[in-house]
Design an enzyme around this catalytic site. Structure first.
Site, PDB file in Angstrom:
ATOM      1  N   TYR A   1       0.830  -1.381   0.240  1.00 15.36           N
ATOM      2  CA  TYR A   1       0.386   0.221   0.132  1.00 15.36           C
ATOM      3  C   TYR A   1       0.952   1.252  -0.015  1.00 15.36           C
ATOM      4  CZ  TYR A   1      -4.923  -2.460   0.935  1.00 15.36           C
ATOM      5  OH  TYR A   1      -6.062  -2.771   1.591  1.00 15.36           O
TER       6      TYR A   1
ATOM      7  N   CYS B   1      -3.345  -1.062   9.835  1.00 17.87           N
ATOM      8  CA  CYS B   1      -2.302  -0.830   8.213  1.00 17.87           C
ATOM      9  C   CYS B   1      -2.209   0.653   8.763  1.00 17.87           C
ATOM     10  CB  CYS B   1      -3.096  -1.123   7.331  1.00 17.87           C
ATOM     11  SG  CYS B   1      -1.788  -0.066   5.911  1.00 17.87           S
TER      12      CYS B   1
ATOM     13  N   THR C   1      -0.403   2.980   6.511  1.00 18.74           N
ATOM     14  CA  THR C   1      -0.444   3.369   5.936  1.00 18.74           C
ATOM     15  C   THR C   1      -1.957   3.598   5.088  1.00 18.74           C
ATOM     16  OG1 THR C   1       1.227   2.188   4.982  1.00 18.74           O
ATOM     17  CG2 THR C   1       0.232   3.559   3.369  1.00 18.74           C
TER      18      THR C   1
ATOM     19  N   CYS D   1       4.663   0.680  10.897  1.00 22.18           N
ATOM     20  CA  CYS D   1       4.312  -0.511   9.957  1.00 22.18           C
ATOM     21  C   CYS D   1       4.157  -1.715  10.468  1.00 22.18           C
ATOM     22  CB  CYS D   1       5.082  -0.416   8.712  1.00 22.18           C
ATOM     23  SG  CYS D   1       4.741  -1.672   7.467  1.00 22.18           S
TER      24      CYS D   1
ATOM     25  N   HIS E   1       4.311  -4.342   9.367  1.00 22.97           N
ATOM     26  CA  HIS E   1       4.989  -5.712   9.386  1.00 22.97           C
ATOM     27  C   HIS E   1       6.168  -5.317  10.272  1.00 22.97           C
ATOM     28  CE1 HIS E   1       2.253  -6.143   5.426  1.00 22.97           C
ATOM     29  NE2 HIS E   1       3.160  -6.838   5.486  1.00 22.97           N
TER      30      HIS E   1
END
Ligand code: DGL
Length: 278
Positions: A48, A80, A82, A194, A196
Site C-alpha cells: 500500500y 495498517c 498506511t 508499519c 509489518h
C-alpha cells in the site's frame, strides 16, 4: 467480558495490505481468544505504501462495502498504518460499524524518549501524510523527530514470513537513517509505524548501530479494540463455541501457501482467495 458484546462472541475483522496485520491479530487473540476472527489481506496490490492516496481510499471503501455487508463484523481493525492515516475518517463516515485504526506511536515515543531524539520508521505513504505530521506537532513538538520512509522494509518482512533469508545489508540500508547522532545525544527510540516491522524486530536489533527501544503498537491496539467492543450494546455476530478463524486474501495463492504453517500456528485454519471487488 473480553471479546464479547452483549453476552455473545464478537466477530472481529482485521485488515491489512498483507501479512503485517498478523502482528496485531496475534495480540487481539491473546487478549480476546473467544472472539471470532476474519483476517483480510489485500495482497493483490501490496504494498500500500506505493499507492496514490485517492486510489487507496477508493479501494478501501469498495472493499469494506462488500466485506461489511457479507461478513457482518462487530468491529473492523485497520491493522495498517498506511491505510489508517489516510482512510480512517472516510471509513468511519461511510459505515456504522466501529473502526479501530493503527497509527505511528508518536505520543508514546515522545513520552518515553530520554534524549529527545526519536525516529518513526514507516512506509513512504505514512511518512508523507498530514495525519503523521499532525501527531508530531501535537505530541512531540519539543522532540527532534526523524521520519524515515522505508521503501522495501514491508517487503523484507513478507520475505521473512515466507521463510526466505533476509539480507542483513539490505535491512541495515532500510533502518540506518533512523539512527541519528547530535553531539552527545543519540536516537533512543524507534517507533515502528508499519505493522509489518515487528516481524523483523529481532533481526533489526542484531544489526542496529546501537541499542534502542523499538515501539510496537500492537498491545495498545488490542486494548483499544477490547474497550470499544465492551461499549457496544448489541449482541456479537461471532459464532460461539470456537469457530475457525479465517483468512481471505486477494492476491496469488502461491504467496500465502508459503506462510500456511505460520498461519496455522496463530489459529487461522481456513484460508481462501477472493478478489472481493474483482
Ligand atoms: N502493514 C502496512 C502498514 O502498517 C503497510 C505495508 C504496505 O506498504 O502495504 O503500514
Amino acid at each position: 467480558m473480553a471479546g464479547q458484546t452483549g453476552g455473545t462472541a464478537a466477530k472481529i475483522l482485521v485488515f491489512d495490505s498483507g501479512l503485517g496485520g498478523l502482528t496485531i491479530y496475534r495480540e487481539l487473540v491473546r487478549r480476546m481468544p473467544e472472539a471470532e476472527y476474519l483476517y483480510v489481506a489485500d495482497n493483490a496490490v501490496f504494498p500500500y505504501g506505493n499507492l496514490a492516496d485517492d486510489e487507496l481510499v477508493t479501494r478501501l471503501l469498495a472493499l469494506f462495502d462488500i466485506l461489511i455487508e457479507r461478513e457482518q463484523p462487530d468491529i473492523c481493525v485497520i491493522a495498517c498504518n498506511t491505510a489508517s492515516t489516510i482512510a480512517l475518517a472516510p471509513l468511519r463516515d461511510h459505515f456504522a460499524v466501529p473502526f479501530v485504526g493503527v497509527v505511528p506511536a508518536i505520543k508514546m515515543a515522545a513520552e518515553q524518549t530520554k534524549t529527545g531524539l526519536f525516529s518513526v520508521l514507516a512506509t513512504p505513504g505514512t511518512v508523507k501524510r498530514d495525519y503523521t505530521r499532525d501527531l508530531i506537532a501535537r505530541y512531540a513538538a519539543d522532540c527532534e523527530v526523524t521520519l524515515v520512509g522505508a521503501t522495501d522494509l514491508a517487503d523484507l518482512a513478507e520475505q521473512f514470513m515466507r521463510g526466505e533469508k533476509v539480507d542483513p545489508g539490505k535491512l541495515l540500508h532500510e533502518i540506518a537513517p533512523a539512527f541519528v547522532e547530535k553531539g552527545a545525544r543519540r536516537t533512543d527510540i524507534v517507533a515502528l509505524g508499519c505493522t509489518h516491522y515487528p516481524l523483523l524486530t529481532d533481526l533489526m536489533r542484531n544489526i542496529a548501530p546501537w541499542p534502542v527501544n523499538w515501539i510496537d503498537t500492537a498491545p495498545a491496539i488490542a486494548r483499544q479494540t477490547q474497550k470499544v467492543l465492551s461499549g457496544l450494546a448489541q449482541g456479537g455476530h461471532g459464532a460461539s463455541g470456537g469457530a475457525a478463524n479465517r483468512l481471505i486474501h486477494t492476491g496469488q495463492n502461491a504467496t500465502i501457501a508459503k506462510v500456511e504453517a505460520f498461519l496455522r500456528k496463530v489459529g487461522i485454519t481456513a484460508i481462501y482467495r477472493d478478489e472481493i471487488i474483482g
